[in-house]
Design an enzyme around this catalytic site. Structure first.
Site, PDB file in Angstrom:
ATOM      1  CD  GLU B 336      33.770 -34.332 -27.235  1.00  0.00           C
ATOM      2  OE1 GLU B 336      34.143 -35.408 -26.734  1.00  0.00           O
ATOM      3  OE2 GLU B 336      33.916 -34.052 -28.436  1.00  0.00           O
ATOM      4  CB  CYS B 432      34.241 -40.480 -32.773  1.00  0.00           C
ATOM      5  SG  CYS B 432      33.668 -38.838 -32.284  1.00  0.00           S
TER       6      CYS B 432
END
Lengths: 669, 669
Positions: B336, B432
């Site tokens: 990521e 998240c």
């Protein structure tokens, strides 16, 4: 059901009887002579050293050593991939082809011939000793997994290795007349025939990696023993049966884990459907191609409509929808596989050298099945581009993966490009491609010309000689050409039968026009061609000369609009050769370069790259500088006219590493 | 070394003392009012249900349940990600911001306010009971790994979860005045301070995922306790020390494996260098941004040149070289993470919603550190595009990954696109992003306007009210605008101090021209701006009105030439909104569509997508049909003129799934 014989198999030959070649093709000069010289003088000696672990800094092969261990000539433990035997087999096949060339070409260097004979002899002795008394031959299982034979057909590559050893045996036999390896192959094939089949007590299995099928067809051809063709057909027919054999063996208590115990993906192995029902090219591209070769081989004998239909559909799936402009196939590294129609990314391309070789072989069989130049067109595309790109000019460096766009700095950091190399490699841990290209280049004559009944068909252009036996009479033809750099091909009849015979010559599909002259007079153009072939049937006399005049214009190629990766881009082709830009000639940031349309093109010969024709074109280079990351006026398009230097794609990465690009921005004015 | 206080921290406040807001920003109408209404009325209730596992067919959260188990209120086993507590914390923070809005906005629905208060009360009670007597708070370790606290800072996210709980506590305290959760946070922070630090017997560690640092700065601000700032600084300063703490703990016999025992990649955690020496944004993008926020927070207090220099360098690395046109950052799914300069692929983009939120927060701190509109320009880019794209119009569907080009049929089959969703998701196993966007949208007022000393700075345009205390006197300003759909912003002074005070208004960096009128008369244009800001300092009287007139032309954007992925492509922007093509409006095969240059543009309002402005442009559509895979004339370029419908990028995927594309082929005529 035993198969009916047809003309492909030598009538009346008994098991193990030597078969005389009815056509001998000798490459004597020009483009392919240089490549065969490299193959015989550089590639084969280099690869023999590689197989014997004598190349410094190269990944060790251990393949000869595995055979020596299995033969009891060395102690030690097995090392390398599970299919390491196949590298030796492919090298032996290449050496067999080379020795056949040596037989037919008095200019073949005598010392090299003797050296090759000695190495072949050494290898054959070891292979023969490594064979088990019952005919089984596979060093991985003999050395590392005794007692576990045939317990994981999906992953263990035993039948794949056996297939390559059979191909090697046929080639060595044809090249030398020495039948020791052929006898090994016959014992191996007979052992396999005793293990697999429909009969009670036999395993209803088939290989995870196709190869044995096409090898058994060759063995049937050279021995005249139909049982090998039946066994090949059995392996083909069993594929796709449900429940899947790979699942059955995985549930068996005898199962041996090879890579891992993952679920079977039947499509990866082309086992998702019976082969006659397959329409799309899926899964591992090399496996798919070797299967297609065998399907066409069997279809050539049986002419079963269902099988012919499947061959046509698979051909079209590959060539019309899943093939790079270079003849590369298998666009993803995930499973070295086909993906979906028109999915042909240039940077993440896999396009394994072996897969293009498989396509070339499939094309050869299809051309015999169905007289149409589309097959040889695709074969030529693969050969001059995606196959040759796998070999350095020097013959001792290789590519496994053949991308169409490379930016070294991206390859260094992007996991998605981990498979893409921008330096040719001196060997591979999985070294399938280097000996595969060697065996192909050593046997090109088999693919360039065909003789059937009273017809000689010339699919590919070269300088050399054809000696054929047509209807029991001798025909000798000389070819001379500077192809692929120039477009004239001279076909001179040296000796001819007294009866009428056909000379069939392919007109390349990549040009609209071609002129065919007989003894200096134009006698045909493309409009006269039948499925791309010009057939001249007559009583030939020595001195008759056909001249094929192919216009060698530089062409600007566009991909089908469905190929997203090539949207807005063009490629440059001249003759069969696809060109590319390299950083060495054009500087970095090749994505900023566009080809002018129209462009003038000029040609030069580049001696550094082995005498290739280099193209200079008009282009435009956008400035690499800009003030901001994003900008809402056209400042970021500033740039200037430039000259573009294009080299043949296959010759890339023979100088210092740098960017490379086949598909170039098009449309600048 | 304890830090020097500066004006950011409330002078004279003692530990735990409530701090009054010196500025209250209330959004009352327009674009952001609709978004806050959705946040308060749809997002927060939906997410409360998600955290309580009440959404049918959604991946279970188990996060409230984990807290209940840790609190002894439920039996069962821990489930979910190791950082599951943080989802509850982010929701609590969002609810705290919502209740602060409710306090300042009498139109806030009373029932909703009471519902939110009840849920907050319920959650706070459980969190407080889940806290250990010594202040430790983390349900994963309390429930699943008792006795293993602080044994894997790299992977276990304990300090990350603690940070979010501290942020939640500050927000709930500011929103409700209820200090129960603040007391939990203080005990937690004090416990952390007792475990980590330079002193003998303390662990010299720092979090694998930054977050605690910026949270401790907030805690210092709200409590006036400098020790929390010192602890934040400690965590920042320790990062990058050698040997790497993550290696030390991995070699410790107390080490607890969380994901796997892989080697540490220090750059992934931004631990490759001391933070002051960092110049390139590397590694996991959210971690990098949260670190940058804290670095800027500390730099705001200490003004250390080395830290300021590092903040500037990291800012420029992200915004000038590693940011999508949408404000998305972190271009690869591998970690990521950030990759290299100008590497911004559109289809494989990661561009996590959380990372753009982090960038927005970093921009806020940088704008305070260094008065320049480039920060708010980037914040605006992220907010209106790469952040809002994470939330559906309805508020109950989310995107974690925000690609700039989507072809659903490719996402379905390509492993490289496995992370790309083309349908908004109802929740995530790793959730998240959804509560992160909720807490951001609930607290926008904190970011839109700043009051410092005798100056009010307006960075973002909205309709609503500013109540500030400037030099001890009250100033009330009303804003009215239809931004981002129209370009006039009215700033009306309702009440002003008797002394001269400054009104500083950002001119957006995306337009060259802007006109500033005072009481109807033009008083400034862009040329008068200082680093993009127009400052009007005077004694204001009630009724004074500033009007900002921003031309809202449609802009055709090009990327820096080094962005290979955008070569030959253009994007369309109007105001701060980046537009895209969707298949719904333009049919499939969007790669065949190009934008005419120049194009006429017309505007419409689309009610289906929540009243967005839709752009119609002139374009060209290449035919999708072609006879052959490759072709050497221009037949494959046939096509026809067409109209293109562009919608705001953030509003994509709110209808039936289909292709989407931000970067469009440019240059057709």
């Amino acid at each position: 059901m035993p198969m009916q014989r047809n003309s492909r198999l030598p009538e009346g030959s008994a098991d193990g009887e030597s078969v005389e070649d009815t056509i001998i093709v000798t490459i004597e000069a020009g483009f392919w002579k240089r490549l065969q010289d490299v193959t015989f003088q550089a590639v084969l000696p280099y690869q023999w050293r590689a197989l014997n672990d004598e190349i410094p800094d190269a990944p060790p092969s251990h393949s000869i050593e595995n055979l020596r261990i299995a033969a009891g000539l060395s102690s030690g433990v097995y090392d390398g991939m599970v299919f390491q035997d196949s590298d030796v087999a492919k090298w032996l096949e290449a050496a067999g082809h080379a020795l056949r060339c040596a037989r037919n070409d008095e200019t073949f260097p005598q010392t090299l011939r003797e050296t090759l004979e000695a190495w072949v002899d050494e290898a054959v002795r070891v292979v023969a000793r490594a064979q088990a008394p019952d005919g089984y031959l596979n060093t991985y299982f003999t050395v590392a997994k005794p007692g576990r034979r045939w317990t994981n057909l999906r992953d263990a590559h035993e039948l794949y290795c056996a297939g390559h050893m059979i191909e090697a045996a046929v080639a060595v036999f044809r090249g030398t007349g020495d039948r020791r390896l052929l006898d090994v192959a016959i014992r191996l094939a007979d052992h396999i025939g005793s293990v697999f089949g429909e009969e009670d007590g036999k395993k209803p299995g088939y290989p995870g990696h196709q190869e044995i099928e096409l090898a058994l067809v060759k063995l049937a051809s050279v021995t005249g023993a139909w049982k090998y063709l039946d066994l090949a057909r059995y392996f083909l027919e069993e594929r796709g049966a449900r429940p899947c054999y790979f699942d059955l063996e995985r549930q068996s208590k005898e199962y041996t884990v090879i890579w891992d115990d993952a679920e079977t993906n039947p499509a990866y192995h082309q086992a998702h459907l019976p082969v006659r029902q397959q329409r799309d090219a899926v899964g591992h591209a090399v496996r798919a191609m070797y299967q297609c070769v065998a399907m066409a081989d069997v279809a050539l004998v049986t002419r079963e409509p269902e099988l012919v239909t499947a061959c046509h559909a698979l051909w079209e799936s590959v060539v019309d929808r899943r093939m790079y402009v270079t003849g590369g196939i298998g666009s993803t590294r995930h499973g070295e596989a086909f993906t979906t129609d028109y999915d042909l990314p240039n940077d993440t391309a896999y396009a394994e050298t072996c897969a293009s070789i498989g396509l070339f072989m499939f094309a050869d069989r299809m051309a015999r099945l169905d007289q149409d130049t589309r097959y040889a067109d695709a074969a030529e595309r693969a050969l001059y581009n995606g196959i040759l790109s796998g070999l350095s000019i020097s013959g001792d460096r290789y590519f496994y993966v053949n991308p169409l766009e490379v930016v070294p700095s991206e390859c260094d950091v992007k996991p998605s490009l981990a498979h893409v190399k921008y330096r040719r490699q001196n060997w591979y841990g999985c070294a399938c491609c280097p000996p595969n290209i060697a065996r192909l280049l050593a046997s090109l004559g088999d693919y360039f010309v065909r003789a059937e009944a009273s017809t000689v068909t010339i699919d590919h252009y070269f300088s050399g000689c054809i000696n054929a036996e047509l209807a029991g009479q001798r025909m000798e033809i000389e070819l001379a050409t500077r192809y692929p750099w120039e477009g004239e091909v001279h076909v001179l009849v040296r000796e001819a039968p007294t009866d009428s015979v056909g000379l069939v010559i392919r007109l390349p599909g990549w040009c609209e026009d071609a002129d065919v002259l007989l003894n200096g007079e134009s006698i045909a153009t493309r409009s006269a061609a039948d499925h791309g072939y010009i057939e001249l049937r007559r009583v030939w006399v020595a001195g008759d000369e056909i001249t094929l005049v192919i216009p060698m214009t530089v062409q600007v190629i566009r991909a089908h609009p469905a190929v997203r990766a090539d949207s807005g881009l063009v490629a440059v082709r001249r003759g069969p050769i696809v060109y590319c830009l390299e950083e060495q000639d054009n500087g970095p940031d090749l994505h900023l370069v566009s080809l002018a349309e129209p462009s003038a093109f000029s040609l030069d010969c580049d001696s550094e790259l082995g005498g290739v024709t280099v193209i200079t074109a008009d282009g435009y280079r956008q400035s690499a500088d800009a003030e901001t990351l994003y900008c809402h006026d056209k400042r970021q398009l500033a740039g200037q006219a430039c000259k573009l230097i294009l080299i043949p794609y296959y010759a890339w990465a023979n100088r210092e590493p740098g960017e490379m690009r086949v598909w170039i921005a098009g449309g600048s004015c």
